[in-house]
Structure formats: C-alpha cells, structure tokens
Design a protein around this motif. Sequence first.
Motif, PDB file in Angstrom:
ATOM      1  N   ASP A  59       0.825  -1.216   0.000  1.00 26.91           N
ATOM      2  CA  ASP A  59       0.000   0.000   0.000  1.00 26.91           C
ATOM      3  C   ASP A  59       0.856   1.261   0.000  1.00 26.91           C
ATOM      4  N   ALA A  60       2.078   1.161   0.510  1.00 32.23           N
ATOM      5  CA  ALA A  60       2.996   2.309   0.555  1.00 32.23           C
ATOM      6  C   ALA A  60       3.733   2.483  -0.776  1.00 32.23           C
ATOM      7  N   GLY A  61       3.320   1.722  -1.784  1.00 28.00           N
ATOM      8  CA  GLY A  61       3.933   1.858  -3.105  1.00 28.00           C
ATOM      9  C   GLY A  61       5.142   0.982  -3.316  1.00 28.00           C
ATOM     10  N   LEU A  62       5.332   0.008  -2.448  1.00 29.14           N
ATOM     11  CA  LEU A  62       6.514  -0.849  -2.547  1.00 29.14           C
ATOM     12  C   LEU A  62       6.163  -2.265  -2.982  1.00 29.14           C
ATOM     13  N   ALA A  63       5.042  -2.391  -3.704  1.00 30.94           N
ATOM     14  CA  ALA A  63       4.689  -3.703  -4.262  1.00 30.94           C
ATOM     15  C   ALA A  63       5.765  -4.093  -5.262  1.00 30.94           C
ATOM     16  N   GLY A  64       6.023  -5.362  -5.355  1.00 29.90           N
ATOM     17  CA  GLY A  64       7.020  -5.836  -6.305  1.00 29.90           C
ATOM     18  C   GLY A  64       8.441  -5.725  -5.805  1.00 29.90           C
ATOM     19  N   SER A  65       8.601  -5.376  -4.525  1.00 29.41           N
ATOM     20  CA  SER A  65       9.953  -5.291  -3.969  1.00 29.41           C
ATOM     21  C   SER A  65      10.605  -6.665  -4.022  1.00 29.41           C
ATOM     22  N   GLY A  66      11.756  -6.730  -4.655  1.00 32.54           N
ATOM     23  CA  GLY A  66      12.469  -7.996  -4.766  1.00 32.54           C
ATOM     24  C   GLY A  66      13.214  -8.327  -3.487  1.00 32.54           C
ATOM     25  N   ALA A  67      13.900  -9.446  -3.508  1.00 29.57           N
ATOM     26  CA  ALA A  67      14.606  -9.943  -2.325  1.00 29.57           C
ATOM     27  C   ALA A  67      15.614  -8.927  -1.792  1.00 29.57           C
ATOM     28  N   ALA A  68      16.203  -8.123  -2.651  1.00 33.25           N
ATOM     29  CA  ALA A  68      17.196  -7.138  -2.210  1.00 33.25           C
ATOM     30  C   ALA A  68      16.598  -6.145  -1.212  1.00 33.25           C
ATOM     31  N   PHE A  69      15.294  -5.892  -1.315  1.00 34.20           N
ATOM     32  CA  PHE A  69      14.622  -4.986  -0.388  1.00 34.20           C
ATOM     33  C   PHE A  69      14.642  -5.549   1.033  1.00 34.20           C
ATOM     34  N   PHE A  70      14.734  -6.867   1.162  1.00 35.81           N
ATOM     35  CA  PHE A  70      14.673  -7.531   2.463  1.00 35.81           C
ATOM     36  C   PHE A  70      16.052  -7.913   2.994  1.00 35.81           C
ATOM     37  N   ASP A  71      17.080  -7.444   2.340  1.00 36.45           N
ATOM     38  CA  ASP A  71      18.456  -7.701   2.761  1.00 36.45           C
ATOM     39  C   ASP A  71      18.813  -6.710   3.861  1.00 36.45           C
ATOM     40  N   ALA A  72      19.243  -7.204   5.012  1.00 36.45           N
ATOM     41  CA  ALA A  72      19.582  -6.340   6.147  1.00 36.45           C
ATOM     42  C   ALA A  72      20.684  -5.341   5.797  1.00 36.45           C
ATOM     43  N   ALA A  73      21.514  -5.670   4.817  1.00 35.31           N
ATOM     44  CA  ALA A  73      22.592  -4.765   4.410  1.00 35.31           C
ATOM     45  C   ALA A  73      22.065  -3.582   3.597  1.00 35.31           C
ATOM     46  N   ASN A  74      20.842  -3.653   3.126  1.00 33.97           N
ATOM     47  CA  ASN A  74      20.218  -2.576   2.364  1.00 33.97           C
ATOM     48  C   ASN A  74      19.621  -1.593   3.374  1.00 33.97           C
ATOM     49  N   GLU A  75      20.430  -0.613   3.779  1.00 33.51           N
ATOM     50  CA  GLU A  75      20.053   0.286   4.874  1.00 33.51           C
ATOM     51  C   GLU A  75      18.823   1.126   4.571  1.00 33.51           C
ATOM     52  N   ASP A  76      18.693   1.611   3.331  1.00 31.43           N
ATOM     53  CA  ASP A  76      17.513   2.409   2.984  1.00 31.43           C
ATOM     54  C   ASP A  76      16.243   1.579   3.097  1.00 31.43           C
ATOM     55  N   ALA A  77      16.287   0.376   2.563  1.00 38.37           N
ATOM     56  CA  ALA A  77      15.120  -0.504   2.629  1.00 38.37           C
ATOM     57  C   ALA A  77      14.840  -0.916   4.075  1.00 38.37           C
ATOM     58  N   ALA A  78      15.886  -1.159   4.851  1.00 37.14           N
ATOM     59  CA  ALA A  78      15.703  -1.532   6.257  1.00 37.14           C
ATOM     60  C   ALA A  78      14.987  -0.407   7.006  1.00 37.14           C
ATOM     61  N   ALA A  79      15.357   0.833   6.724  1.00 35.48           N
ATOM     62  CA  ALA A  79      14.695   1.972   7.363  1.00 35.48           C
ATOM     63  C   ALA A  79      13.231   2.049   6.940  1.00 35.48           C
ATOM     64  N   GLN A  80      12.954   1.797   5.671  1.00 34.92           N
ATOM     65  CA  GLN A  80      11.571   1.797   5.196  1.00 34.92           C
ATOM     66  C   GLN A  80      10.768   0.679   5.865  1.00 34.92           C
ATOM     67  N   ARG A  81      11.352  -0.509   5.961  1.00 29.65           N
ATOM     68  CA  ARG A  81      10.655  -1.627   6.594  1.00 29.65           C
ATOM     69  C   ARG A  81      10.374  -1.321   8.058  1.00 29.65           C
ATOM     70  N   GLU A  82      11.339  -0.732   8.738  1.00 29.33           N
ATOM     71  CA  GLU A  82      11.164  -0.385  10.152  1.00 29.33           C
ATOM     72  C   GLU A  82      10.060   0.654  10.326  1.00 29.33           C
ATOM     73  N   GLU A  83      10.048   1.649   9.468  1.00 35.40           N
ATOM     74  CA  GLU A  83       9.018   2.689   9.547  1.00 35.40           C
ATOM     75  C   GLU A  83       7.632   2.089   9.315  1.00 35.40           C
TER      76      GLU A  83
END
Length: 182
Positions: free
Chosen positions: A6-30
Amino acid sequence: GSRRRDAGLAGSGAAFFDAANEDAAAQREEIAMDTLEELLRWLKFLPSNSLTALSALEQNQEQAGEQCRRGCVCGVFDATNTTVLRRQKVRERCAREWPPVRLIFVESICTDTKLLLRNYMLKASNEDYKGSAPEAALQDFLARVRNYEAVYQTITDAEGPEEEEDETFHRLEGDRRISSTV
C-alpha cells in the motif's frame, strides 16, 4: 506485506529484504512501527458494551486498567519480528500504553519441506510477483527467506520482562508447542 504494498513498494524484490540494504531496512522499520501504532490506536477503542471501563477511564486510570483487564481485546501485530532489537522496540513502545498492553510473541518453526514449499508457492503468487514467471517468483521469494534467516534471532528467556505476567512467548514446531514462558 499489505502495508508495504500500500505504501507503493509492491514488487519489492529480495534485495529490499536484505539487512545490508540500509535504505530498505529503514523503510521496513518505519512501516512496521506505523503498523504497530495503528494497532495500538485500534486497541484503545473499547467495545460498545464496555461503557463501565470507558467511564472508569474518565474518572480513574487505575480503576480503568482493572476494568479493561477483566475483558479481552486482542490484536495481532503480524510483522517480521525476527531480531531481538525489533522485539525490544515493540516492547518499549507497548510499555508506554495505558491501559497496559500485554504482549505474546509467537515463534513458529517449521521444518516440513512440503508445507514450506506450499507456503512459498502461495507467497510467490501474491501481488509482489504479479506478472512474474512462477519459477522466477519462487526463486526471489526463497532469496527473501534467506535474507531473513541471515539475521534471525530466536526468542529466549533472557529477552523476557522482569514481571512474568507482563508477557509470554510461545515457540511452536509444526503442530506442537515445544516451549513457552507464561
């Protein structure tokens, strides 16, 4: 997942869920913490037959807490609480609630490969993989699972609260409970 999509992140691939991906980690946490806030707001709305508790809340918070403990309002925060840090953030946020919120963490461990594959196939057919070839979707989802497994920290008694009545956790393996703190 729905909140992320719903936040516009449909289709996020596995890289979005990689803990080393700091931007994505911040988005997931938010997204997770926003979802927790929504749940906590929802829990504050008492059922219409709880006018006694509502009246008590207006008059006396201690009495209101007792009235609320007599009933049960339950919400499920279905999030990826795979690390001690995430669970601690959830605990700390919930500790600020009045009336108090009692937490129950459920850790489900499944090693049944047939069941896992069925679950993975369901996940690989959700909105994140719309238009993707089934095998490509499955491989991406498996990569997402490996990302979670890389940072996963099991729930331990050491994480528990000082007061046993404040929280419980249950560890499930397949269809049986193998340990719990109550």
